[in-house]
Design a protein around this motif. Structure first.
Motif, short mmCIF file in Angstrom:
data_model
loop_
_atom_site.label_atom_id
_atom_site.label_comp_id
_atom_site.label_asym_id
_atom_site.label_seq_id
_atom_site.Cartn_x
_atom_site.Cartn_y
_atom_site.Cartn_z
N GLN A 115 38.04 6.71 -12.04
CA GLN A 115 38.11 5.69 -10.99
C GLN A 115 39.11 6.05 -9.89
O GLN A 115 39.46 5.20 -9.07
N THR A 133 44.33 8.26 -19.65
CA THR A 133 45.66 8.55 -19.13
C THR A 133 46.66 8.80 -20.26
O THR A 133 47.42 9.78 -20.22
N ARG A 190 40.04 3.94 -19.03
CA ARG A 190 40.96 4.66 -18.14
C ARG A 190 42.34 4.78 -18.77
O ARG A 190 42.99 5.83 -18.69
N ALA A 209 44.55 5.67 -11.86
CA ALA A 209 45.20 6.37 -12.96
C ALA A 209 46.72 6.18 -12.89
O ALA A 209 47.38 5.96 -13.91
N THR A 228 47.80 2.86 -14.04
CA THR A 228 47.77 2.80 -15.50
C THR A 228 49.02 3.42 -16.10
O THR A 228 49.58 2.91 -17.07
#
Length: 255
Positions: free
Chosen positions: A70, A180, A176, A75, A78
Protein backbone atom coordinates in the motif's frame (compact mmCIF):
# COMPACT_ATOMS: atom_id res chain seq x y z
CA UNK A 1 23.69 -26.95 -10.10
CA UNK A 2 22.49 -29.26 -7.34
CA UNK A 3 26.00 -29.36 -5.89
CA UNK A 4 26.26 -25.56 -6.03
CA UNK A 5 23.18 -25.07 -3.84
CA UNK A 6 23.91 -27.97 -1.52
CA UNK A 7 21.38 -30.55 -2.76
CA UNK A 8 21.93 -34.12 -3.87
CA UNK A 9 19.56 -34.50 -6.84
CA UNK A 10 17.19 -32.81 -9.29
CA UNK A 11 14.29 -34.31 -7.31
CA UNK A 12 15.49 -32.55 -4.16
CA UNK A 13 15.75 -29.36 -6.19
CA UNK A 14 12.14 -29.70 -7.36
CA UNK A 15 10.89 -30.48 -3.87
CA UNK A 16 12.51 -27.47 -2.20
CA UNK A 17 11.20 -25.26 -5.01
CA UNK A 18 7.68 -26.63 -4.41
CA UNK A 19 7.99 -25.99 -0.67
CA UNK A 20 8.96 -22.35 -1.28
CA UNK A 21 6.10 -21.94 -3.80
CA UNK A 22 3.58 -23.28 -1.27
CA UNK A 23 5.02 -21.16 1.52
CA UNK A 24 4.74 -18.02 -0.61
CA UNK A 25 1.14 -18.87 -1.52
CA UNK A 26 0.09 -19.37 2.11
CA UNK A 27 1.78 -16.11 3.08
CA UNK A 28 0.03 -14.27 0.27
CA UNK A 29 -3.35 -15.59 1.43
CA UNK A 30 -3.08 -14.82 5.17
CA UNK A 31 0.03 -12.65 5.57
CA UNK A 32 2.20 -15.05 7.55
CA UNK A 33 3.36 -18.68 8.00
CA UNK A 34 6.01 -18.67 5.29
CA UNK A 35 8.88 -19.58 7.66
CA UNK A 36 6.64 -22.18 9.33
CA UNK A 37 5.81 -23.87 6.02
CA UNK A 38 9.39 -23.65 4.77
CA UNK A 39 10.95 -25.03 7.95
CA UNK A 40 8.38 -27.84 8.07
CA UNK A 41 9.03 -28.82 4.45
CA UNK A 42 12.74 -28.14 4.14
CA UNK A 43 13.71 -29.99 7.31
CA UNK A 44 12.35 -33.16 5.70
CA UNK A 45 15.21 -32.81 3.19
CA UNK A 46 17.83 -30.67 4.92
CA UNK A 47 19.51 -30.25 8.31
CA UNK A 48 17.69 -27.62 10.44
CA UNK A 49 20.54 -25.12 10.24
CA UNK A 50 20.64 -25.31 6.42
CA UNK A 51 16.84 -25.00 6.25
CA UNK A 52 16.97 -21.92 8.47
CA UNK A 53 19.58 -20.33 6.21
CA UNK A 54 17.51 -21.15 3.11
CA UNK A 55 14.42 -19.26 4.25
CA UNK A 56 16.19 -16.01 5.23
CA UNK A 57 16.46 -14.21 1.86
CA UNK A 58 13.03 -15.28 0.45
CA UNK A 59 11.45 -14.22 3.76
CA UNK A 60 13.15 -10.84 3.61
CA UNK A 61 12.01 -10.11 0.03
CA UNK A 62 8.44 -11.37 0.38
CA UNK A 63 7.94 -9.36 3.56
CA UNK A 64 9.30 -6.24 1.86
CA UNK A 65 6.75 -6.66 -0.93
CA UNK A 66 3.95 -7.29 1.57
CA UNK A 67 4.88 -4.29 3.72
CA UNK A 68 5.08 -1.90 0.76
CA UNK A 69 1.98 -3.11 -1.07
CA UNK A 70 0.00 0.00 0.00
CA UNK A 71 3.02 2.30 -0.37
CA UNK A 72 5.99 3.52 1.62
CA UNK A 73 3.94 6.02 3.64
CA UNK A 74 1.54 3.37 4.94
CA UNK A 75 4.45 1.08 5.81
CA UNK A 76 6.17 3.87 7.74
CA UNK A 77 2.97 4.63 9.67
CA UNK A 78 2.87 0.95 10.62
CA UNK A 79 6.46 1.14 11.88
CA UNK A 80 5.54 4.10 14.09
CA UNK A 81 2.37 2.42 15.35
CA UNK A 82 4.14 -0.82 16.34
CA UNK A 83 7.51 0.65 17.30
CA UNK A 84 7.48 -0.89 20.80
CA UNK A 85 6.74 -4.36 19.41
CA UNK A 86 9.45 -3.98 16.76
CA UNK A 87 12.11 -2.67 19.14
CA UNK A 88 11.56 -5.41 21.71
CA UNK A 89 11.37 -8.07 19.01
CA UNK A 90 14.58 -7.03 17.26
CA UNK A 91 16.60 -6.91 20.49
CA UNK A 92 15.43 -10.38 21.58
CA UNK A 93 15.80 -11.82 18.06
CA UNK A 94 19.44 -10.77 17.77
CA UNK A 95 20.16 -12.07 21.27
CA UNK A 96 18.48 -15.47 20.79
CA UNK A 97 20.03 -15.96 17.34
CA UNK A 98 23.42 -16.22 19.00
CA UNK A 99 22.21 -19.40 20.72
CA UNK A 100 21.26 -21.31 17.53
CA UNK A 101 24.50 -23.33 17.32
CA UNK A 102 24.19 -24.54 20.92
CA UNK A 103 20.53 -24.33 21.98
CA UNK A 104 18.06 -27.21 21.94
CA UNK A 105 14.91 -25.35 20.91
CA UNK A 106 12.38 -28.16 21.47
CA UNK A 107 11.15 -26.83 24.82
CA UNK A 108 10.69 -23.37 23.32
CA UNK A 109 8.64 -24.79 20.43
CA UNK A 110 6.38 -26.55 22.93
CA UNK A 111 5.93 -23.43 25.03
CA UNK A 112 4.76 -21.41 22.03
CA UNK A 113 2.95 -24.15 20.08
CA UNK A 114 0.57 -25.15 22.87
CA UNK A 115 -0.80 -21.68 23.67
CA UNK A 116 -1.06 -20.76 19.98
CA UNK A 117 -3.08 -23.91 19.27
CA UNK A 118 -5.40 -23.30 22.22
CA UNK A 119 -5.85 -19.64 21.27
CA UNK A 120 -6.76 -20.40 17.64
CA UNK A 121 -9.14 -23.26 18.54
CA UNK A 122 -10.88 -21.13 21.16
CA UNK A 123 -11.26 -18.28 18.68
CA UNK A 124 -12.81 -20.57 16.07
CA UNK A 125 -15.17 -21.89 18.76
CA UNK A 126 -16.44 -18.35 19.38
CA UNK A 127 -14.23 -17.02 22.19
CA UNK A 128 -12.99 -13.57 21.19
CA UNK A 129 -10.69 -11.96 23.73
CA UNK A 130 -10.12 -8.36 22.77
CA UNK A 131 -7.65 -6.06 24.51
CA UNK A 132 -9.65 -3.01 25.46
CA UNK A 133 -6.69 -0.71 24.95
CA UNK A 134 -3.16 -1.22 23.74
CA UNK A 135 -0.55 -1.51 26.46
CA UNK A 136 3.13 -0.78 25.85
CA UNK A 137 4.07 -3.41 28.43
CA UNK A 138 1.98 -6.12 26.77
CA UNK A 139 3.23 -5.12 23.33
CA UNK A 140 6.85 -5.21 24.50
CA UNK A 141 6.34 -8.61 26.14
CA UNK A 142 4.72 -10.12 23.02
CA UNK A 143 7.32 -8.51 20.76
CA UNK A 144 10.16 -9.78 22.92
CA UNK A 145 8.81 -13.32 22.99
CA UNK A 146 8.24 -13.18 19.23
CA UNK A 147 11.85 -12.14 18.72
CA UNK A 148 13.07 -14.86 21.06
CA UNK A 149 11.49 -17.69 19.08
CA UNK A 150 12.20 -15.95 15.77
CA UNK A 151 15.92 -15.79 16.38
CA UNK A 152 16.08 -19.49 17.21
CA UNK A 153 13.77 -20.85 14.52
CA UNK A 154 13.10 -18.14 11.91
CA UNK A 155 9.39 -18.43 12.85
CA UNK A 156 7.74 -15.36 14.35
CA UNK A 157 4.29 -15.36 12.76
CA UNK A 158 2.04 -17.15 15.30
CA UNK A 159 2.56 -14.85 18.32
CA UNK A 160 2.43 -11.77 16.09
CA UNK A 161 -0.86 -12.82 14.49
CA UNK A 162 -2.32 -13.78 17.85
CA UNK A 163 -1.57 -10.28 19.15
CA UNK A 164 -2.95 -8.52 16.05
CA UNK A 165 -6.10 -10.65 16.29
CA UNK A 166 -6.53 -9.81 19.98
CA UNK A 167 -6.36 -6.06 19.29
CA UNK A 168 -8.78 -6.50 16.37
CA UNK A 169 -6.66 -5.07 13.55
CA UNK A 170 -8.56 -4.96 10.19
CA UNK A 171 -7.46 -7.26 7.35
CA UNK A 172 -5.47 -4.83 5.21
CA UNK A 173 -3.80 -3.21 8.21
CA UNK A 174 -3.02 -6.62 9.70
CA UNK A 175 -1.36 -7.89 6.52
CA UNK A 176 0.68 -4.70 6.15
CA UNK A 177 1.66 -4.77 9.84
CA UNK A 178 2.77 -8.38 9.51
CA UNK A 179 4.86 -7.58 6.43
CA UNK A 180 6.51 -4.66 8.21
CA UNK A 181 7.16 -6.56 11.44
CA UNK A 182 8.40 -9.69 9.69
CA UNK A 183 10.41 -7.69 7.16
CA UNK A 184 12.36 -5.78 9.80
CA UNK A 185 12.68 -9.03 11.72
CA UNK A 186 14.09 -10.71 8.61
CA UNK A 187 16.72 -7.96 8.26
CA UNK A 188 17.73 -8.51 11.88
CA UNK A 189 17.68 -12.29 11.37
CA UNK A 190 19.90 -12.08 8.29
CA UNK A 191 22.40 -9.87 10.08
CA UNK A 192 22.40 -12.06 13.17
CA UNK A 193 22.93 -15.27 11.21
CA UNK A 194 25.70 -13.82 9.10
CA UNK A 195 27.38 -13.25 12.44
CA UNK A 196 26.58 -16.74 13.79
CA UNK A 197 27.71 -18.41 10.57
CA UNK A 198 24.33 -19.95 9.70
CA UNK A 199 24.12 -17.79 6.55
CA UNK A 200 27.46 -18.22 4.78
CA UNK A 201 28.82 -18.71 1.25
CA UNK A 202 27.86 -22.40 1.06
CA UNK A 203 24.28 -21.91 2.41
CA UNK A 204 23.48 -18.63 0.60
CA UNK A 205 23.00 -20.11 -2.93
CA UNK A 206 19.99 -22.20 -1.88
CA UNK A 207 18.36 -19.19 -0.24
CA UNK A 208 18.83 -17.21 -3.47
CA UNK A 209 17.54 -20.11 -5.58
CA UNK A 210 14.24 -20.15 -3.64
CA UNK A 211 13.46 -16.46 -4.26
CA UNK A 212 11.51 -16.89 -7.55
CA UNK A 213 9.33 -19.68 -6.16
CA UNK A 214 8.51 -17.67 -3.04
CA UNK A 215 7.63 -14.54 -5.04
CA UNK A 216 5.44 -16.44 -7.52
CA UNK A 217 3.58 -18.13 -4.68
CA UNK A 218 3.15 -14.79 -2.91
CA UNK A 219 1.68 -13.14 -6.01
CA UNK A 220 -0.86 -15.93 -6.44
CA UNK A 221 -1.73 -15.80 -2.74
CA UNK A 222 -2.27 -12.02 -2.88
CA UNK A 223 -4.89 -12.54 -5.59
CA UNK A 224 -6.74 -15.02 -3.36
CA UNK A 225 -6.46 -12.78 -0.29
CA UNK A 226 -7.95 -9.80 -2.15
CA UNK A 227 -11.18 -11.78 -2.53
CA UNK A 228 -11.48 -12.48 1.22
CA UNK A 229 -13.85 -10.41 3.35
CA UNK A 230 -12.86 -9.70 6.97
CA UNK A 231 -14.67 -12.76 8.38
CA UNK A 232 -13.19 -15.15 5.80
CA UNK A 233 -9.73 -13.69 6.32
CA UNK A 234 -10.05 -14.16 10.07
CA UNK A 235 -11.14 -17.79 9.75
CA UNK A 236 -8.35 -18.54 7.28
CA UNK A 237 -5.84 -16.91 9.61
CA UNK A 238 -7.01 -18.98 12.58
CA UNK A 239 -6.90 -22.22 10.58
CA UNK A 240 -3.31 -21.52 9.55
CA UNK A 241 -2.52 -20.70 13.20
CA UNK A 242 -3.85 -24.12 14.20
CA UNK A 243 -1.60 -25.80 11.64
CA UNK A 244 1.33 -23.69 12.84
CA UNK A 245 0.65 -24.61 16.47
CA UNK A 246 0.44 -28.31 15.65
CA UNK A 247 3.69 -28.09 13.71
CA UNK A 248 5.47 -26.38 16.60
CA UNK A 249 4.24 -29.11 18.95
CA UNK A 250 5.46 -31.73 16.46
CA UNK A 251 8.90 -30.14 16.49
CA UNK A 252 8.83 -30.00 20.30
CA UNK A 253 8.09 -33.72 20.55
CA UNK A 254 10.02 -35.15 17.61
CA UNK A 255 12.66 -32.50 17.00
Amino acid sequence: MTALIGLESILSLALVFAVALLAGFVKGCVGFAMPTVMMSGLTLLLPPEQALAALIIPTLLTNTWQALRQGVRSAWQTVIRFRVFLAAGCVCLVASAQLVPVLNARALFGLIGGPILLFACAQLAGWRPVLGSRSSRVEAAVGGFTGLIGGVSGIWGPPTVSYLTAINVPKQDSVRAQGTIYGLGAVALAGAHIQTGVLRPDTLPLSLFLIPAALIGLAIGFRVQDKFDQATFRRATLLVLIVAGLNLLRRAVFG
